[in-house]
Design a protein around this motif. Structure first.
Motif, PDB file in Angstrom:
ATOM      1  N   LYS A 164      24.159 -35.112   7.850  1.00 14.99           N
ATOM      2  CA  LYS A 164      24.667 -33.823   8.319  1.00 14.99           C
ATOM      3  C   LYS A 164      23.605 -33.072   9.121  1.00 14.99           C
ATOM      4  O   LYS A 164      23.909 -32.428  10.127  1.00 14.99           O
ATOM      5  N   LEU A 165      22.347 -33.173   8.666  1.00 12.58           N
ATOM      6  CA  LEU A 165      21.265 -32.491   9.377  1.00 12.58           C
ATOM      7  C   LEU A 165      20.981 -33.159  10.719  1.00 12.58           C
ATOM      8  O   LEU A 165      20.668 -32.491  11.701  1.00 12.58           O
ATOM      9  N   VAL A 166      21.103 -34.487  10.743  1.00 11.06           N
ATOM     10  CA  VAL A 166      20.950 -35.210  12.011  1.00 11.06           C
ATOM     11  C   VAL A 166      22.036 -34.769  12.984  1.00 11.06           C
ATOM     12  O   VAL A 166      21.781 -34.505  14.160  1.00 11.06           O
ATOM     13  N   ALA A 167      23.256 -34.658  12.468  1.00 14.93           N
ATOM     14  CA  ALA A 167      24.386 -34.262  13.317  1.00 14.93           C
ATOM     15  C   ALA A 167      24.233 -32.836  13.830  1.00 14.93           C
ATOM     16  O   ALA A 167      24.767 -32.496  14.889  1.00 14.93           O
ATOM     17  N   SER A 168      23.486 -32.013  13.091  1.00 13.29           N
ATOM     18  CA  SER A 168      23.292 -30.630  13.535  1.00 13.29           C
ATOM     19  C   SER A 168      22.216 -30.521  14.612  1.00 13.29           C
ATOM     20  O   SER A 168      21.972 -29.441  15.153  1.00 13.29           O
ATOM     21  N   GLY A 169      21.542 -31.666  14.923  1.00 20.42           N
ATOM     22  CA  GLY A 169      20.569 -31.690  16.005  1.00 20.42           C
ATOM     23  C   GLY A 169      19.121 -31.508  15.590  1.00 20.42           C
ATOM     24  O   GLY A 169      18.242 -31.400  16.451  1.00 20.42           O
ATOM     25  N   GLN A 173      11.137 -34.259  11.784  1.00 16.65           N
ATOM     26  CA  GLN A 173      10.171 -33.347  11.176  1.00 16.65           C
ATOM     27  C   GLN A 173      10.865 -32.094  10.655  1.00 16.65           C
ATOM     28  O   GLN A 173      10.538 -31.599   9.569  1.00 16.65           O
ATOM     29  N   GLU A 174      11.837 -31.592  11.391  1.00 18.18           N
ATOM     30  CA  GLU A 174      12.569 -30.399  10.947  1.00 18.18           C
ATOM     31  C   GLU A 174      13.378 -30.691   9.687  1.00 18.18           C
ATOM     32  O   GLU A 174      13.470 -29.857   8.773  1.00 18.18           O
ATOM     33  N   HIS A 189      15.313 -43.038   5.724  1.00 15.28           N
ATOM     34  CA  HIS A 189      16.730 -42.765   5.455  1.00 15.28           C
ATOM     35  C   HIS A 189      17.572 -42.954   6.714  1.00 15.28           C
ATOM     36  O   HIS A 189      18.675 -43.516   6.658  1.00 15.28           O
ATOM     37  N   ARG A 190      17.063 -42.508   7.860  1.00 11.00           N
ATOM     38  CA  ARG A 190      17.816 -42.661   9.105  1.00 11.00           C
ATOM     39  C   ARG A 190      17.998 -44.128   9.447  1.00 11.00           C
ATOM     40  O   ARG A 190      19.077 -44.547   9.901  1.00 11.00           O
ATOM     41  N   GLN A 191      16.962 -44.915   9.211  1.00 10.65           N
ATOM     42  CA  GLN A 191      17.074 -46.345   9.470  1.00 10.65           C
ATOM     43  C   GLN A 191      18.091 -46.986   8.537  1.00 10.65           C
ATOM     44  O   GLN A 191      18.895 -47.835   8.955  1.00 10.65           O
ATOM     45  N   LEU A 205      26.067 -43.399  15.246  1.00 11.40           N
ATOM     46  CA  LEU A 205      26.055 -43.081  13.817  1.00 11.40           C
ATOM     47  C   LEU A 205      26.880 -41.828  13.538  1.00 11.40           C
ATOM     48  O   LEU A 205      27.697 -41.799  12.608  1.00 11.40           O
ATOM     49  N   ILE A 206      26.667 -40.812  14.349  1.00 13.08           N
ATOM     50  CA  ILE A 206      27.389 -39.552  14.158  1.00 13.08           C
ATOM     51  C   ILE A 206      28.882 -39.740  14.405  1.00 13.08           C
ATOM     52  O   ILE A 206      29.724 -39.217  13.671  1.00 13.08           O
ATOM     53  N   ARG A 207      29.214 -40.521  15.442  1.00 16.45           N
ATOM     54  CA  ARG A 207      30.624 -40.774  15.747  1.00 16.45           C
ATOM     55  C   ARG A 207      31.296 -41.513  14.576  1.00 16.45           C
ATOM     56  O   ARG A 207      32.418 -41.186  14.188  1.00 16.45           O
TER      57      ARG A 207
END
Length: 215
Positions: A164-169, A173-174, A189-191, A205-207
């Motif tokens: 969800k945080l990745v999808a929020s942009g 690091q953030e 985790h992203r991998q 991934l987001i799609r």
């Protein structure tokens, strides 16, 4: 001899219990009360092994009385006799200090067994509630198995949070700063997300996550 104190706001229920239990040679009714407050007043002068108590009573109900007994009479055994079958209610009573729970429609053999069990230092849950809880557990496990079969890429709660945080942009690091973890952990985790979903990149991934209803 097991000394029993009956607590129920209905005199006819107490009369019935007294008639049934007094017929058992190892059980003795030593006191009666119509609510928890009456019990607490009498208890210091009435040596008791097991309190057989209703849940819904005026003045001081079974749950509040259980808390009081657990705190001020820790050696006393508490057996709840009620018609309430909801697992949350049963759980709250055990958490409060009750040692057993039996339904009012149980036969005299089960009620006697429950008294003997809690008096012996054991816990007791009547068969009807136990079987109902087992059926719910099995149904939940079956539903989980079906969902797993439908969704082979099941994500952990942390993976979904990061997705969800990745999808929020947010950058790695953030995300790490927001979750109080390391950037390397977020990268891992992203991998894992890419591998689990077989997505080639972050947009894919987001799609995919949106198609699955995860976002």
């Amino acid at each position: 001899m097991i000394r029993i104190f009956l607590v129920d706001d209905h005199a006819i229920v107490r009369d019935g219990l007294r008639a049934v239990l007094s017929a058992q040679p190892l059980l003795k009714i030593v006191g009666e009360a119509a609510n928890g407050q009456e019990l607490l007043v009498q208890l210091p002068n009435v040596p008791t092994d097991v309190v057989l108590m209703d849940l819904n009573m005026p003045v001081l109900d079974g749950l509040a009385t259980t808390h009081e007994l657990h705190e001020h009479h820790p050696n006393l055994r508490i057996l709840i006799l009620s018609m309430m079958t909801h697992e949350r209610t049963v759980g709250e009573l055990f958490a409060a200090g009750a040692h057993g729970y039996v339904l009012k429609n149980a036969d005299k053999a089960e009620i006697t067994t429950a008294i003997q069990a809690v008096a012996a230092g054991k816990r007791f849950l009547c068969s009807d509630i136990g079987l109902t809880l087992l059926e719910k557990i099995l149904a939940t496990e079956e539903e989980g198995a079906v969902n797993s079969a439908k969704d082979p890429f099941r994500l952990s709660s942390r993976e979904r949070e990061i997705l969800k945080l990745v999808a929020s942009g947010l950058t790695n690091q953030e995300i790490a700063d927001k979750l109080f973890t390391s950037k390397r952990t977020v990268e891992t985790h992203r991998q894992n997300l890419l591998e689990k979903t077989e997505a080639k990149n972050t947009p894919a991934l987001i799609r995919y996550a949106m198609e699955q209803g995860w976002l």
